[in-house]
Design a protein around this motif. Sequence first.
Motif, PDB file in Angstrom:
ATOM      1  N   HIS A 125      -9.352   3.955  -2.526  1.00  0.00           N
ATOM      2  CA  HIS A 125     -10.775   4.228  -2.322  1.00  0.00           C
ATOM      3  C   HIS A 125     -11.435   2.943  -1.818  1.00  0.00           C
ATOM      4  CE1 HIS A 125     -10.406   8.094  -4.228  1.00  0.00           C
ATOM      5  NE2 HIS A 125      -9.791   7.520  -5.234  1.00  0.00           N
ATOM      6  N   GLY A 126     -11.362   2.736  -0.537  1.00  0.00           N
ATOM      7  CA  GLY A 126     -11.961   1.546   0.042  1.00  0.00           C
ATOM      8  C   GLY A 126     -11.282   0.302  -0.497  1.00  0.00           C
ATOM      9  N   ASP A 127     -12.093  -0.635  -0.953  1.00  0.00           N
ATOM     10  CA  ASP A 127     -11.579  -1.898  -1.449  1.00  0.00           C
ATOM     11  C   ASP A 127     -11.409  -1.917  -2.958  1.00  0.00           C
ATOM     12  OD1 ASP A 127     -11.536  -3.007   1.111  1.00  0.00           O
ATOM     13  OD2 ASP A 127     -13.667  -3.506   1.000  1.00  0.00           O
ATOM     14  N   LEU A 128     -11.538  -0.768  -3.607  1.00  0.00           N
ATOM     15  CA  LEU A 128     -11.457  -0.720  -5.064  1.00  0.00           C
ATOM     16  C   LEU A 128     -10.111  -1.216  -5.568  1.00  0.00           C
ATOM     17  CD1 LEU A 128     -12.750  -0.023  -7.749  1.00  0.00           C
ATOM     18  CD2 LEU A 128     -11.980   2.330  -7.437  1.00  0.00           C
ATOM     19  N   ALA A 129      -9.029  -0.822  -4.916  1.00  0.00           N
ATOM     20  CA  ALA A 129      -7.701  -1.244  -5.370  1.00  0.00           C
ATOM     21  C   ALA A 129      -7.593  -2.761  -5.389  1.00  0.00           C
ATOM     22  CB  ALA A 129      -6.617  -0.645  -4.477  1.00  0.00           C
ATOM     23  N   GLY A 130      -8.032  -3.390  -4.315  1.00  0.00           N
ATOM     24  CA  GLY A 130      -7.975  -4.850  -4.259  1.00  0.00           C
ATOM     25  C   GLY A 130      -8.859  -5.503  -5.295  1.00  0.00           C
ATOM     26  N   ALA A 131     -10.041  -4.935  -5.512  1.00  0.00           N
ATOM     27  CA  ALA A 131     -10.959  -5.484  -6.512  1.00  0.00           C
ATOM     28  C   ALA A 131     -10.373  -5.351  -7.908  1.00  0.00           C
ATOM     29  CB  ALA A 131     -12.312  -4.781  -6.429  1.00  0.00           C
ATOM     30  N   LEU A 132      -9.730  -4.223  -8.200  1.00  0.00           N
ATOM     31  CA  LEU A 132      -9.124  -4.034  -9.522  1.00  0.00           C
ATOM     32  C   LEU A 132      -7.962  -4.997  -9.744  1.00  0.00           C
ATOM     33  CD1 LEU A 132      -9.164  -0.158  -9.775  1.00  0.00           C
ATOM     34  CD2 LEU A 132     -10.398  -1.740 -11.249  1.00  0.00           C
ATOM     35  N   VAL A 133      -7.162  -5.210  -8.703  1.00  0.00           N
ATOM     36  CA  VAL A 133      -6.016  -6.108  -8.825  1.00  0.00           C
ATOM     37  C   VAL A 133      -6.478  -7.536  -9.092  1.00  0.00           C
ATOM     38  CG1 VAL A 133      -4.118  -7.144  -7.513  1.00  0.00           C
ATOM     39  CG2 VAL A 133      -4.471  -4.689  -7.471  1.00  0.00           C
TER      40      VAL A 133
END
Length: 183
Positions: A125-133
């Motif tokens: 979902h957009g940049d959510l994965a990167g932000a969560l990581v």
Amino acid sequence: MSETRSDGELLRAVAADQDRRAFEELYRRYAPWLTARMRGRCADPGLVDDVVQETFLAVWRGTARYRPDAVGADAAGWLWRIASRRLVDALRGAGARGRLRQALARLRHRDEASAEERVLAGLEHGDLAGALVRLSPELRAVLQATVVDGLTTREAAVLLGIPPGTVKTRAMRARKQLREALA
């Protein structure tokens, strides 16, 4: 050859008629999954087995009521909520011994991502994965417990072995970091 019944049909048969075959099918369908998921939350396999058994016992006895009309009321999610609450209760009862086991489990598996962390990291979902990581493991654990698992602050505190105030602070920091990363 019999037709495979839906989760809802199985749960209704167990609740209304105490249909042993329906219960056994539900157990076979969900006990291994629930056990694996609980082991990601608790380092004590005996306690995990007890929690899973208590969960299904509550279903059989009818003390846990499945409401198919509730929003997002799927059988797996419903069983997970029962089990996670029972785990919190069990850990409360275990006191310091339970907190020590949790701390040891986190140390032992700190380099291994849980199934939930892998799912969260895989979100597209957009940049959510990167932000969560990019969140620290402590902040991700609080988000996992409070957002994904739906636990209260107090339940998350018991599960994670930290004070409720720390859960609130970490949740606030996680939300702030996610907002900044997604802005």
